[in-house]
Design a protein around this motif. Sequence first.
Motif, PDB file in Angstrom:
ATOM      1  N   HIS A 125       4.742  -6.908  -0.410  1.00 24.68           N
ATOM      2  CA  HIS A 125       3.643  -7.052  -0.996  1.00 24.68           C
ATOM      3  C   HIS A 125       3.050  -6.413  -2.509  1.00 24.68           C
ATOM      4  CE1 HIS A 125      -0.906  -7.015  -1.043  1.00 24.68           C
ATOM      5  NE2 HIS A 125      -1.025  -7.697   0.297  1.00 24.68           N
ATOM      6  N   CYS A 128      -4.624  -3.778   0.510  1.00 19.06           N
ATOM      7  CA  CYS A 128      -5.469  -4.870  -0.688  1.00 19.06           C
ATOM      8  C   CYS A 128      -6.623  -4.402  -0.986  1.00 19.06           C
ATOM      9  CB  CYS A 128      -5.759  -5.701  -0.862  1.00 19.06           C
ATOM     10  SG  CYS A 128      -4.277  -7.326  -0.345  1.00 19.06           S
ATOM     11  N   ASP A 129      -7.177  -3.258  -0.279  1.00 19.92           N
ATOM     12  CA  ASP A 129      -8.511  -2.367  -0.372  1.00 19.92           C
ATOM     13  C   ASP A 129      -8.325  -0.997  -0.851  1.00 19.92           C
ATOM     14  OD1 ASP A 129     -11.116  -1.339  -0.256  1.00 19.92           O
ATOM     15  OD2 ASP A 129     -11.177  -1.924   2.014  1.00 19.92           O
ATOM     16  N   GLU A 130      -8.953  -0.299  -2.216  1.00 23.36           N
ATOM     17  CA  GLU A 130      -8.882   0.850  -2.157  1.00 23.36           C
ATOM     18  C   GLU A 130      -9.322   1.911  -1.665  1.00 23.36           C
ATOM     19  OE1 GLU A 130      -8.590   3.200  -6.576  1.00 23.36           O
ATOM     20  OE2 GLU A 130      -8.278   1.150  -7.077  1.00 23.36           O
ATOM     21  N   ASP A 141      -1.159  -7.003   5.770  1.00 19.61           N
ATOM     22  CA  ASP A 141      -1.696  -6.100   4.627  1.00 19.61           C
ATOM     23  C   ASP A 141      -2.183  -5.220   5.068  1.00 19.61           C
ATOM     24  OD1 ASP A 141      -3.507  -6.780   6.781  1.00 19.61           O
ATOM     25  OD2 ASP A 141      -5.264  -7.891   5.362  1.00 19.61           O
ATOM     26  N   GLU A 142      -1.059  -4.727   6.079  1.00 15.38           N
ATOM     27  CA  GLU A 142      -1.851  -2.726   5.959  1.00 15.38           C
ATOM     28  C   GLU A 142      -1.249  -1.806   6.065  1.00 15.38           C
ATOM     29  OE1 GLU A 142      -3.811  -2.623  10.187  1.00 15.38           O
ATOM     30  OE2 GLU A 142      -2.565  -2.437  11.673  1.00 15.38           O
ATOM     31  N   GLN A 174      -7.765   2.857   1.437  1.00 18.18           N
ATOM     32  CA  GLN A 174      -7.369   3.635   0.769  1.00 18.18           C
ATOM     33  C   GLN A 174      -7.267   5.030   0.363  1.00 18.18           C
ATOM     34  OE1 GLN A 174      -4.304   1.991  -2.207  1.00 18.18           O
ATOM     35  NE2 GLN A 174      -4.533  -0.595  -1.309  1.00 18.18           N
ATOM     36  N   ASN A 204      -6.316  -0.766   4.606  1.00 23.78           N
ATOM     37  CA  ASN A 204      -5.928  -2.585   3.397  1.00 23.78           C
ATOM     38  C   ASN A 204      -5.136  -1.485   2.418  1.00 23.78           C
ATOM     39  OD1 ASN A 204      -5.948  -5.068   2.421  1.00 23.78           O
ATOM     40  ND2 ASN A 204      -7.005  -5.072   4.226  1.00 23.78           N
ATOM     41  N   ASN A 230       0.903  -5.103  -3.985  1.00 23.29           N
ATOM     42  CA  ASN A 230       0.000  -4.141  -4.279  1.00 23.29           C
ATOM     43  C   ASN A 230       0.524  -2.513  -3.665  1.00 23.29           C
ATOM     44  OD1 ASN A 230      -2.189  -5.611  -5.466  1.00 23.29           O
ATOM     45  ND2 ASN A 230      -3.192  -5.201  -3.700  1.00 23.29           N
TER      46      ASN A 230
END
Length: 429
Positions: A118, A87-89, A65-66, A92, A85, A120
């Motif tokens: 993924h 999944c983590d805006e 997830d990275e 980003q 990550n 995202n």
Amino acid sequence: MNKTIYEEFGCTTKEELYQKIKLNDESVRQLKAFIDFSKASYKLTEPIKTNEDVLKYISGIPETDESKILFLNLRNIPVYLGTCNICDEASQRQMLLNGLNASGVKFFCINNPALEKHPNIQNFYSLVASCKLKLIDSIIVYEKNKCYFENSKQAYIFDENCNIKLNTKEFAKNKIQDLINYNEFTQYYCKQEIQGLNIFKDKEKINSLLKIAYQDSNYEVLGAIFTDKNGNVLDIENISYGNIKTVRENYIELSKHLLRNENIKGIIKFHNHPSGKSSPSSKDLSNIENNINYLDKIKIDLIDSYVIGKDGIFSIKSKYPELFTNKLINIHKPLFTFENNTAEKDTIKDIENLINSISESTGILDMDVRNLIDKNAELKMFEDNNTKYTFNVEDYGIRKYTDSQEEIYKKYSSISDFMENDCDLELDM
């Protein structure tokens, strides 16, 4: 109100923070990553020219997830390696901000194979594209030493020699440098890590520590590294503090440190340039003679003088050897301290040939000749009317000594050049 660096990482003192780093405490993971990045960045001045140049930045397989991004500036020089990550805006955005603040304009993306599927990933690519950053290539890492460049369609298998670990995670370089006591801690970290290193064998490690400690100071700091007779670091101290443009010598303060330890036989003076440029000023160069005159009186060797900038460490002795009229009398410099590159290997080979040649022509054992060179790097050639001539195996120069002065008599391009043209030696054993 700005936090101190100790508050940021849950500590109250520099000693406590240093111990957390040494114990790999999870709470200082980001700080440790930044220090590791800064050490490695000491050598990062070469631009990326081929895919092979990128391999050194791949430190294992990214998590599923990275995504890792290697930012390059306009000259293709790496300026930041971040991890976010997917999944983590917020993660980003922080990583992209770090890359942009470091002057990044293009990038390599380093991913786990699973990341391409993924949900995202496209949103992440859209966010990157909105920042007007140019994607050079996407790298899929299948195993620790196997990867595939998607755009150029090239696959690589590589070993540990290509792997420089620069995983800074989502740590913001610009943030930590604004913390109160940042310079105090980095200088303390340098002081702890530098003790026991050898100025000849560990020069690169010492230089990286100096750069971490002093490159971000907003004013000039004058300091000294103190060594024993073998070049082992006994201590490092700040001697005086200046302003943004200059710092004054303080021989009284320096004397206090020198007199506290009778094992001190040599020093390396250093100071930083807040401008970031390590090129010495005319005053920096003229101070060398004053330093030598002062240290000669107390029988301490001036080994070198460094200028520290964000662009690197400038060794004045390496560039201006003629300024160092003093010979290293108290310091026993080891003969073989070379790195593994072709030119230095050739120098070692030439020195070995010189030792063998001297041994054969004089009947003196190789070991005794080697010990003589180890002691002061100079070989006596001959004497004429109370004038002595010597050859120096470090700078390939023949020196002329009289009762009143020393001067460079002749220079050669290498040891082999000297042996071919003027190898006429007499040794006092």
